[in-house]
Design an enzyme around this catalytic site. Structure first.
Site, PDB file in Angstrom:
ATOM      1  CB  CYS A   7      17.500  -9.931  24.346  1.00 39.04           C
ATOM      2  SG  CYS A   7      18.782 -10.261  23.146  1.00 39.04           S
ATOM      3  CG  HIS A  27      20.441  -4.539  25.325  1.00 32.38           C
ATOM      4  ND1 HIS A  27      19.592  -5.246  26.161  1.00 32.38           N
ATOM      5  CD2 HIS A  27      20.402  -5.192  24.119  1.00 32.38           C
ATOM      6  CE1 HIS A  27      19.070  -6.261  25.504  1.00 32.38           C
ATOM      7  NE2 HIS A  27      19.545  -6.248  24.264  1.00 32.38           N
TER       8      HIS A  27
END
Length: 385
Positions: free
Chosen positions: A83, A334
């Site tokens: 991420c 996200h």
């Protein structure tokens, strides 16, 4: 090492963008950044992405995106750090320019997550965990964060409701961000009533699965004025990385983000600032527990006190340490490999006074922290106007 500036930014809306492919999202963000910078060509392109091979069946993104935007022949690579891939790509671009090897570089973060089933996407995200000791045992990222949150609540005597204002703040700020996924105001009552995913993490503790792309153009600071930008360039004062164990259970203290603390301290030292000089902080609020842990790791709160900052309104636009100023991961969305670049784009907007109703007054120095996995890779950048 020479100073590096950001001279252009671009982003796509974040959401379930079924009408845009991975390459089209990347193209849209890059073209917007080029136009913003007044640049026609770059020396290199670095693409932050985590899941293209797993979810889109497409690797070799560097060459793909260079070809698709008409830059055949330039240096181009995909950069992966779970991420934190977006911030990792920015760091590579920063080092390339700072070293003097290249003068103008494009950094792209892009992710396409909604064309697959929830099960496939969840399995893809689990690749960032320890395969043998976490993922193979059936522990998802929601599950890992649920265990961290449960431990935090137990160790510090915190009730679940105390985390509500992280979500409320993010959604309040996203209302004024046209590129955010959610434009839905939420209150504490909404948070308390939200359905549970993995106790104590509920639906409003978690950021959404989504698509998106963001891009920045980097340039040697002494050349920044050569291009067609009509605003002052934003300097990158610091770029720092630290790692920790991949599996949470191997850490000395699971509630201490050592990677976050180390990368923040290294960034402060590189930039010649302290936490007191930071006017806003874009945290990696994939889960509300991560907001608290990041604030503590970066030195804005003592262990167990990160939640207090949210409860007392200190994380709001006018607070002591504004976070998630354009909605954060929770409400802007996200798209994992793109998130780190979205954070930088939003910092640039703030530092150039372009954040509209979300503008942090007198913003001069901003920090972003992008987290890979459950804290195994943490990348911190500090920018200044």
């Amino acid at each position: 090492m020479r100073p590096v500036s950001i001279i252009g930014i671009g982003q796509t809306p974040v959401g379930e963008l079924w009408d845009r492919s991975l390459r089209h999202l990347g193209h849209d963000a890059l073209v917007a950044a080029l136009r913003d910078a007044g640049v026609e060509a770059v020396d290199a392109l670095y693409v932050g992405n985590m899941l293209s091979g797993e979810l889109a069946g497409q690797e070799h993104l560097g060459a793909l995106m260079a070809d698709f935007v008409g830059w055949r022949g330039v240096e181009a690579f995909k950069i992966e750090a779970a991420c934190a891939s977006g911030a990792a790509a920015l760091r590579v671009g920063y080092l390339a320019v700072a070293s003097g090897q290249l003068d103008v570089v494009a950094v792209l973060g892009v992710e396409k997550m909604t064309d697959t089933t929830g099960e496939e996407t969840t399995s893809g995200l689990a690749l960032a965990a320890d395969q043998e000791y976490e993922a193979a045992e059936g522990v998802s990222f929601v599950g890992i964060n649920a265990m961290l949150m449960q431990r935090y609540m137990h160790q510090y005597g915190i009730k679940h409701e105390a985390f509500a204002n992280f979500t409320v703040n993010a959604h309040r700020n996203a209302l004024h961000n046209p590129n955010a996924m959610f434009h839905l105001p939420l209150g504490v009552k909404d948070y308390v009533k939200a359905s549970m995913i993995a106790a104590p993490v509920n639906l409003l503790d978690s950021s959404p699965i989504c698509d998106g792309a963001a891009a920045v153009i980097l340039c040697a600071h002494d050349r920044a004025r050569e291009f067609g930008i009509n605003r002052a360039p934003v300097r990158i004062l610091a770029s720092a990385v630290a790692t920790d164990t991949l599996a949470v259970h191997d850490r000395r203290d699971p509630l201490k983000l050592e990677g976050g603390s180390l990368s923040a301290q290294r960034a402060y030292a590189q930039a010649g600032v302290t936490r007191r000089d930071i006017n806003l902080f874009e945290v990696h609020d994939a889960f509300t527990i991560m907001s608290a842990l990041s604030l503590e790791a970066a030195g804005f709160a003592e262990p167990g006190q990160g939640v207090r900052l949210a409860q007392e309104g200190e994380i709001a636009i006018g607070g002591r340490v504004p976070i998630s100023t354009m909605g954060g991961l929770k409400a802007r969305g996200h798209p994992v490999g793109a998130t780190g670049v979205y954070q930088i784009v939003e910092l640039v907007q703030q530092l150039q006074g372009q954040a509209g109703a979300n503008q942090v007054q007198k913003a001069q120095i901003g920090m972003a922290q992008n987290i890979g996995g459950s804290g195994a890779t943490v990348i911190t950048h500090i920018l200044a106007n």
